[in-house]
Write an enzyme that holds these catalytic residues in place. Sequence first.
Site, PDB file in Angstrom:
ATOM      1  N   THR A 196       0.824  -1.204  -0.149  1.00 35.00           N
ATOM      2  CA  THR A 196      -0.012   0.114   0.105  1.00 35.00           C
ATOM      3  C   THR A 196       0.869   1.393   0.099  1.00 35.00           C
ATOM      4  O   THR A 196       0.569   2.229  -0.460  1.00 35.00           O
ATOM      5  CB  THR A 196      -0.941  -0.050   1.393  1.00 35.00           C
ATOM      6  OG1 THR A 196      -1.820  -1.027   0.968  1.00 35.00           O
ATOM      7  CG2 THR A 196      -1.669   1.147   1.228  1.00 35.00           C
ATOM      8  N   SER A 222       1.153  -7.578  -0.603  1.00 36.74           N
ATOM      9  CA  SER A 222       2.090  -8.511   0.136  1.00 36.74           C
ATOM     10  C   SER A 222       1.360  -9.823   0.230  1.00 36.74           C
ATOM     11  O   SER A 222       2.066 -10.785   0.706  1.00 36.74           O
ATOM     12  CB  SER A 222       2.359  -7.949   1.501  1.00 36.74           C
ATOM     13  OG  SER A 222       1.493  -7.893   2.451  1.00 36.74           O
ATOM     14  N   THR A 258       1.449  -4.320   4.051  1.00 38.18           N
ATOM     15  CA  THR A 258       1.529  -4.502   5.687  1.00 38.18           C
ATOM     16  C   THR A 258       0.855  -5.878   5.920  1.00 38.18           C
ATOM     17  O   THR A 258       0.892  -6.292   6.991  1.00 38.18           O
ATOM     18  CB  THR A 258       0.661  -3.742   6.392  1.00 38.18           C
ATOM     19  OG1 THR A 258      -0.749  -3.613   5.608  1.00 38.18           O
ATOM     20  CG2 THR A 258       1.182  -2.225   6.288  1.00 38.18           C
ATOM     21  N   ASP A 259       0.185  -6.736   4.957  1.00 35.08           N
ATOM     22  CA  ASP A 259      -0.689  -7.669   5.445  1.00 35.08           C
ATOM     23  C   ASP A 259       0.094  -8.919   5.826  1.00 35.08           C
ATOM     24  O   ASP A 259      -0.198  -9.694   6.654  1.00 35.08           O
ATOM     25  CB  ASP A 259      -1.762  -8.139   4.034  1.00 35.08           C
ATOM     26  CG  ASP A 259      -2.852  -7.211   3.911  1.00 35.08           C
ATOM     27  OD1 ASP A 259      -2.914  -6.546   4.909  1.00 35.08           O
ATOM     28  OD2 ASP A 259      -3.455  -7.352   2.956  1.00 35.08           O
TER      29      ASP A 259
HETATM   30  N1  ASP Z   1      -2.863  -5.487   0.796  1.00 33.71           N
HETATM   31  C1  ASP Z   1      -1.966  -4.322   0.959  1.00 33.71           C
HETATM   32  C2  ASP Z   1      -0.454  -5.229   1.183  1.00 33.71           C
HETATM   33  O1  ASP Z   1      -0.210  -5.892   1.916  1.00 33.71           O
HETATM   34  C3  ASP Z   1      -1.995  -3.975   2.563  1.00 33.71           C
HETATM   35  C4  ASP Z   1      -0.914  -2.861   2.771  1.00 33.71           C
HETATM   36  O2  ASP Z   1       0.048  -2.917   2.350  1.00 33.71           O
HETATM   37  O3  ASP Z   1      -1.374  -2.318   4.120  1.00 33.71           O
HETATM   38  O4  ASP Z   1       0.153  -5.192   0.028  1.00 33.71           O
END
Ligand code: ASP
Length: 326
Positions: A13, A59, A92-93
């Site tokens: 993200t 991710s 973040t995932d």
């Molecule tokens: N779906 C995103 C990822 O993990 C969420 C994020 O980065 O906050 O790439």
Amino acid sequence: MKKNILIIGTGGTIAGKGKKGETAAYDSAQIQVDDLVAEIPELAELANLDSAELFSVDSCDVSFDKLLKLAKYINEKANDDKIDGFVVTHGTDTLEETAYFLNLTVKTKKPVVITGAMRPSTAISADGPFNLYQAVALATKDEAVGKGIMVVFSDSIFGARDISKINTFRTDAFNQRDFGCLGYMRDDKAYFFNKSTKLHTYKSEFDIKNIEKLPRVDIAMFCVDAETDILDYFANRSDGIILGGAGCGGSKTEWNNKIAEILASGKPVVRSSRVGNGLVTYRKDKIAEKGIFAGSLSPQKARILLSLALTKTKNLNEIQEIFEKY
Ligand code: ASP
């Protein structure tokens, strides 16, 4: 003298774009890491920067192959005297899984700091730029040397072993649950208070240099009235199984019997918990029947450790020792 920091982009993200101003509707991994860096001129005051895009994905699309690529890349670059530290931008995932994998496989004392964002770059008050600024600041600090892989997020410093994502959309999306955090960031200053007692990075026994494929480990999540044949499926296709157990790693009688059978066939089963806090511990003389216990590791982190442990041994007692050390 300014330090030399290599920023490695992997998507997420922090590199996401969506409808101007909104936080919910966007696509991850749209901006190259060079462009992310170029948008924050203050970064150049902190360090001499170089950047490289290793892959660019949401991710959830990170794989063991990508993790191997990233760890090998950092290990190779860590030998370069001209690089003092690393920052990895990441979704973040699954950030906590990548962080723990690197904590176990990257062989350097040089700071490696992972960061990301909960809001895409196009949101009002996007959190990515400041997280990246603080991650670069931390990577330049002498106090960050030898601390293992760290994560900077929302003004806090976290350790790779214990960090968990604990919120699906808020900007303070991470913590170490019962274990707090390693410290705080305030602007570009780092304040450390805690450190993990577990082995990591330059003290880790795991060497992935010649590994092309990691052993397959799957997670079986227990819930009330769960079907038992999922365990048969995993027993056939996996090199090891993590149980995401109820409470202290528990499961129903049929599952317990099946797990005892799988263990008797020589395949490791590790009992972890779906609770999120506390420890899973058992009697060590019962490992061959009840399984290895994961201590405080979540199912997804236990999976990373079991996969690496299987590159060294299949012995259940030796794997248990590994779970106690890392
Ligand atoms: N779906 C995103 C990822 O993990 C969420 C994020 O980065 O906050 O790439």
